[in-house]
Design an enzyme around this catalytic site. Structure first.
Site, PDB file in Angstrom:
ATOM      1  N   HIS A   1      -2.764   6.204   4.820  1.00  0.00           N
ATOM      2  CA  HIS A   1      -1.329   6.396   5.039  1.00  0.00           C
ATOM      3  C   HIS A   1      -0.913   7.730   4.402  1.00  0.00           C
ATOM      4  O   HIS A   1      -1.452   8.126   3.361  1.00  0.00           O
ATOM      5  CB  HIS A   1      -0.535   5.291   4.339  1.00  0.00           C
ATOM      6  CG  HIS A   1      -0.644   3.934   4.975  1.00  0.00           C
ATOM      7  ND1 HIS A   1      -1.347   3.676   6.130  1.00  0.00           N
ATOM      8  CD2 HIS A   1      -0.111   2.738   4.585  1.00  0.00           C
ATOM      9  CE1 HIS A   1      -1.241   2.383   6.429  1.00  0.00           C
ATOM     10  NE2 HIS A   1      -0.501   1.798   5.502  1.00  0.00           N
TER      11      HIS A   1
ATOM     12  N   CYS B   1       0.810  -1.226   0.000  1.00  0.00           N
ATOM     13  CA  CYS B   1       0.000   0.000   0.000  1.00  0.00           C
ATOM     14  C   CYS B   1       0.842   1.275   0.000  1.00  0.00           C
ATOM     15  O   CYS B   1       0.540   2.243  -0.707  1.00  0.00           O
ATOM     16  CB  CYS B   1      -0.936   0.002   1.200  1.00  0.00           C
ATOM     17  SG  CYS B   1      -0.149  -0.434   2.745  1.00  0.00           S
TER      18      CYS B   1
HETATM   19  C1  2RA Z   1       1.103  -1.730   6.850  1.00  0.00           C
HETATM   20  N1  2RA Z   1       1.871  -1.608   4.587  1.00  0.00           N
HETATM   21  O1  2RA Z   1       0.626  -0.591   6.820  1.00  0.00           O
HETATM   22  C2  2RA Z   1       1.413  -2.459   5.613  1.00  0.00           C
HETATM   23  C3  2RA Z   1       0.265  -3.283   5.158  1.00  0.00           C
HETATM   24  N2  2RA Z   1       0.573  -3.951   3.965  1.00  0.00           N
HETATM   25  O2  2RA Z   1       1.347  -2.339   7.875  1.00  0.00           O
END
Ligand code: 2RA
Length: 332
Positions: free
Chosen positions: A241, A128
């Site tokens: 994120h 991601c």
């Molecule tokens: C996380 N990127 O945020 C990882 C999930 N694939 O932990």
């Protein structure tokens, strides 16, 4: 034409988002099969107003399936994706199991859609954090050729799964009621904290999450020359994120030119008006498929350097939406 679709890991955070996205994007589904571990088999889930019973994932689950969307962890993908391919399905896999295999394309539709069709039955969905960074990087790279990327991430709790999201909420509740704060999903208390540790540490001092950003960026931009240094940090945010990104380019890229390129880029929402307090934030990006980009400025530490900030919903564009977009490329 409509397709028989299986969702593997249907009861997980990404699995549930798969169903939302398939429905929102009106993916042409004839039969839908929801698969999960024996622990979740028998659970009822809704799709487009209809109730489905989750079935146990076995090697025989994929008869007549055209497309299998996997998000059940790398070990299950390794074990069961070959059975799906053998049964004739194309697998879009959200785990890290096959991402760096030479014969498995790693695809973000806004970045390298052409690679999706060169598959041998499995297409990998990138991590991601890489997806959210690459959506804005691609048009900048096409124009100015990126030499170097220095990125710090601010990753939400739900990136670590549904139990981790619950843990942050429970820590918040426990703090407000004076109960002891329990820590299980993360290495430390996440509430009122940031944790510079996502996935396990590797020999070079970077974590696996950080090395995913290095390796996957190079694979998708088809470049062994781009250098990527990432520091991945978990923050007490529920969803979406964010990343602070600094790029060094071969050709001069002014903030004005970057804004022009990004305002026309697919998958990007240019949101860059600091005077009006308009810049990307996870609360803005949550529940959406666009990556919000702002705080674009000429970097003062590098010649030909440009800095920006990006926020994107990692359950949607960072996982489920990207996978469904890949499936859309396959049926086009
Ligand atoms: C996380 N990127 O945020 C990882 C999930 N694939 O932990």
């Amino acid at each position: 034409m409509a397709y028989n679709v299986a969702v593997v890991g249907a009861t997980g955070a990404v699995g549930k988002t798969f169903l939302d996205i398939l429905s929102e994007r009106k993916f042409p589904i004839d039969n839908l099969k929801l698969l999960a571990s024996s622990k979740s088999a028998g659970k009822k889930m809704q799709y487009n107003g209809k109730e489905y019973t989750v079935e146990e994932l076995t090697h025989d689950s994929f008869k007549n399936i055209d497309i299998a969307l996997f998000s059940a962890g790398a070990s299950r993908s390794k074990e069961f994706a070959p059975s799906a391919v053998k049964a004739g399905a194309v697998v879009v896999d959200n785990s890290s199991a096959f991402r760096m295999d030479n014969d498995v394309p790693l695809v973000v539709p806004e970045v390298n859609p052409e690679d999706a069709l060169k598959n041998n039955g499995i297409i990998a969905n990138p991590n991601c954090t890489t997806i959210i960074m690459l959506v804005p990087l691609k048009p900048l790279h096409d124009y100015a050729k990126i030499k170097r990327v220095v990125v710090s991430s601010y990753q939400s709790a739900s990136g670590a799964g549904a139990a981790a999201t619950m843990e942050l909420m429970e820590q918040t509740k426990a703090w407000s009621t004076g109960e002891p704060i329990e820590v299980k999903a993360f290495a430390h208390q996440l509430l009122f904290n940031v944790i510079p540790h996502i996935d396990v540490f590797t020999e070079n001092g970077y974590t696996k999450e950080e090395m995913k950003m290095y390796n996957e960026t190079r694979k998708m931009l088809h470049s062994d020359e781009i250098k990527v240094s990432a520091t991945c940090v978990r923050v007490p945010v529920l969803t979406a994120h964010s990343e602070s990104v600094l790029i060094e380019t071969e050709k001069k890229l002014t903030p004005e030119k970057a804004r022009e390129l990004l305002s026309n880029a697919s998958g990007v929402k240019l949101y860059d008006n600091p005077d009006e307090k308009q810049y990307p934030m996870p609360l803005l990006a949550s529940g959406q498929d666009l990556c919000y980009v702002g705080r674009i400025r000429e970097d003062i530490a590098y010649d030909n350097g440009l800095s920006f900030f990006v926020s994107g919903d990692q359950l949607r564009k960072g996982a489920a939406t990207n996978a469904v977009q890949i499936a859309e490329l396959l049926i086009k």
